[in-house]
Design a protein around this motif. Structure first.
Motif, short mmCIF file in Angstrom:
data_model
loop_
_atom_site.label_atom_id
_atom_site.label_comp_id
_atom_site.label_asym_id
_atom_site.label_seq_id
_atom_site.Cartn_x
_atom_site.Cartn_y
_atom_site.Cartn_z
N HIS A 234 0.83 -1.20 0.00
CA HIS A 234 0.00 0.00 0.00
C HIS A 234 0.86 1.25 0.00
N LEU A 261 -4.14 -6.60 -2.52
CA LEU A 261 -4.75 -5.48 -1.80
C LEU A 261 -6.23 -5.39 -2.19
N VAL A 265 -8.55 -0.11 -2.62
CA VAL A 265 -7.23 0.48 -2.34
C VAL A 265 -6.47 0.69 -3.64
#
Length: 505
Positions: A234, A261, A265
């Motif tokens: 991230h 993820l 996101v």
């Protein structure tokens, strides 16, 4: 070119940005501090061809000192800060380094290693501790101009020791100018469009060959290196957006973590600045590569090489979509596939991958391993198995030393691993051969479950059936074991020898 030239032309431009803190070092600051360190190296008696060792964090000193060693004709041995004091001491001694430079956070580790190195002089980058003197004090007054006898140095890096003690890979010392082209600067500018406008995201530890060499190549081309302290999927995406990153290097493990993820996101970050995403270090599963190209577009590039750099292949997204699974055609050296009798094989036949006409290297203090890596014609191998097709595209099978022979059948673990990591319940996977009375060896899969997934007999059988459907019965793991985490380098390289020793015991 050389960072010194960029310092003269663009003194205020950022050469380094520490990603999380935002700390910057300009090209002028980089060049000045590099020159001051170069003078100190000369005062300490370091001359062309000598070896200096470093134990650094991902921090500005990697580049300040790296360019000091490079412009004074030295070999630099960058040592992993994840090693034990015993292994640090081994590498310093084996490399012949008379000098060790250390980031402040590794003072304790360095002092413990120095207990076995009575003749090595050592410095902390800032501060003093035990036998570690203060490099910042020694270089505080410059000079800021180049030493009069500048000459090009290079690295002397150690393998990660997956097959025993780490091996020092010693290339020939460059004879050209300090700003001469390298294979990576040619690849960076020619294949990936790197240049002065490059914002490059460095995602991996800078004591490893590829991360260190790529970051320094970017600075040779005049770009800006954005350094991550450690990889987080991230965070990496957020940094691409924050700094308008144009280029980055990754490993397949990074891709897998980014793809897993949550969709919101991945969709919530602006990645439009990216021009080239380059990956290497380990084979990338075909479904993972397909997903990355679908997500980012045809800007995903791959190359195959090793610390030895005896040859390099490269492939673009467009080529890979025509040749899924390939690692490309040779861009440094010439490819050959040979059998165990040293007979060159035709297209389509699987054998040992060799390069001719590439950069020369030797394994330091180990003529036997150097000889094992070369054949009678002087061609060099990284120890991999594969084949080339009629157009010269290389397809890798696996490391020769990892091959499993079960009932007389050759089984390549990488193929099974590439299937397992695509299962939604799997975070990571490794496949090894373990002794079997009936078949000689049997296939064992060691699996790290995805977060929140219950590991047990039900999942094990589900993964066996998943593999059977994709690859057939022969390549299906006979056993599945579960672990909290696999022993991997941050670059994604698996310590398979350690895993095999554990499970064979």
């Amino acid at each position: 070119m050389h960072p010194a030239e960029h310092a003269a032309r663009h003194p205020g431009k950022a050469a380094i940005i520490m990603a999380e803190s935002g700390e910057r070092l300009t090209y002028r600051e980089l060049d000045d501090r590099s020159n001051a360190s170069a003078w100190q190296l000369r005062r300490l008696g370091m001359r062309r061809g000598d070896v200096v060792a470093t134990l650094f964090a991902n921090s500005p000193e990697v580049f300040v000192f790296g360019w000091a060693a490079q412009r004074t004709g030295l070999y630099q041995t960058a040592i992993s800060n994840k090693l034990s004091a015993r292994d640090v001491a081994y590498i310093v001694a084996d490399s012949g380094a008379r000098l060790l430079l250390v980031s402040p956070e590794y003072a304790d580790l360095a002092n413990a290693a120095l207990a076995e190195l009575p003749d090595v002089r050592a410095f902390l980058w800032t501060g003093a501790d035990g036998r570690l003197e203060d490099w910042s004090v020694a270089t505080a007054d410059g000079p800021w101009t180049p030493v009069p006898d500048e000459s090009a140095g290079t690295d002397l890096l150690y393998s990660s020791g997956t097959t025993g003690r780490p091996k020092g890979v010693m290339p020939a010392l460059p004879t050209g100018a300090i700003g001469a082209e390298t294979p990576l600067t040619r690849m960076g500018s020619g294949l990936y469009g790197m240049g002065e406008d490059t914002l490059y995201l460095s995602t991996s530890p800078l004591y490893h060959a590829a991360p260190l060499r790529w970051a320094m190549a970017v600075q040779q081309l005049g770009g800006t290196v954005v350094v991550m302290d450690r990889f987080d999927a991230h965070t990496a995406l957020s940094l691409i957006e924050r700094y308008a990153v144009t280029h980055g290097t990754f490993v397949p493990t990074h891709f897998i973590r980014m793809l897993k993820l949550p969709e919101e996101v991945r969709a919530g970050v602006d990645l439009s600045s990216l021009r080239a995403v380059v990956h290497a270090a380990a084979p990338c599963p075909v479904p993972v590569k397909e997903a990355m190209i679908e997500w980012l577009g045809p800007i995903v590039h791959e190359y195959y090489s090793g610390t030895e750099s005896c040859g390099i292949t490269a492939i673009s997204s467009e080529e890979w979509l025509r040749k899924p699974g390939s690692v490309g055609r040779a861009v440094v050296g010439r490819l050959h596939i040979v059998d165990d009798s040293d007979r060159e094989l035709p297209a389509g036949e699987t054998g040992n991958v060799y390069f001719s006409d590439g950069p020369a290297f030797q394994y330091l203090n180990d003529p036997e391993k150097t000889a094992e890596a070369h054949n009678a014609r002087g061609w060099a191998t990284l120890g991999d198995i594969g084949h080339v097709d009629e157009e010269g595209y290389l397809f890798l099978s696996d490391r020769k030393s990892f091959m499993i022979i079960s009932g007389g059948v050759n089984i390549y673990p990488q193929e099974i691993e590439n299937v397992l990591v695509t299962h939604p319940s799997v975070a990571d996977a490794a496949v090894i051969g373990v002794p079997c009375e009936e078949m000689g060896e049997m296939v064992l899969a060691v699996v790290q479950p995805a977060p929140g997934v219950d590991a047990g007999d039900s999942l094990a059988e589900e993964l066996r059936q998943f593999t059977r459907h994709a690859l057939g019965g022969v390549k299906t793991p006979k056993r599945v074991a579960f672990t909290d985490a696999l022993p991997r380098e941050p670059t994604g390289k698996l310590f398979k020898r350690k895993l095999r020793d554990e499970y064979r015991a």
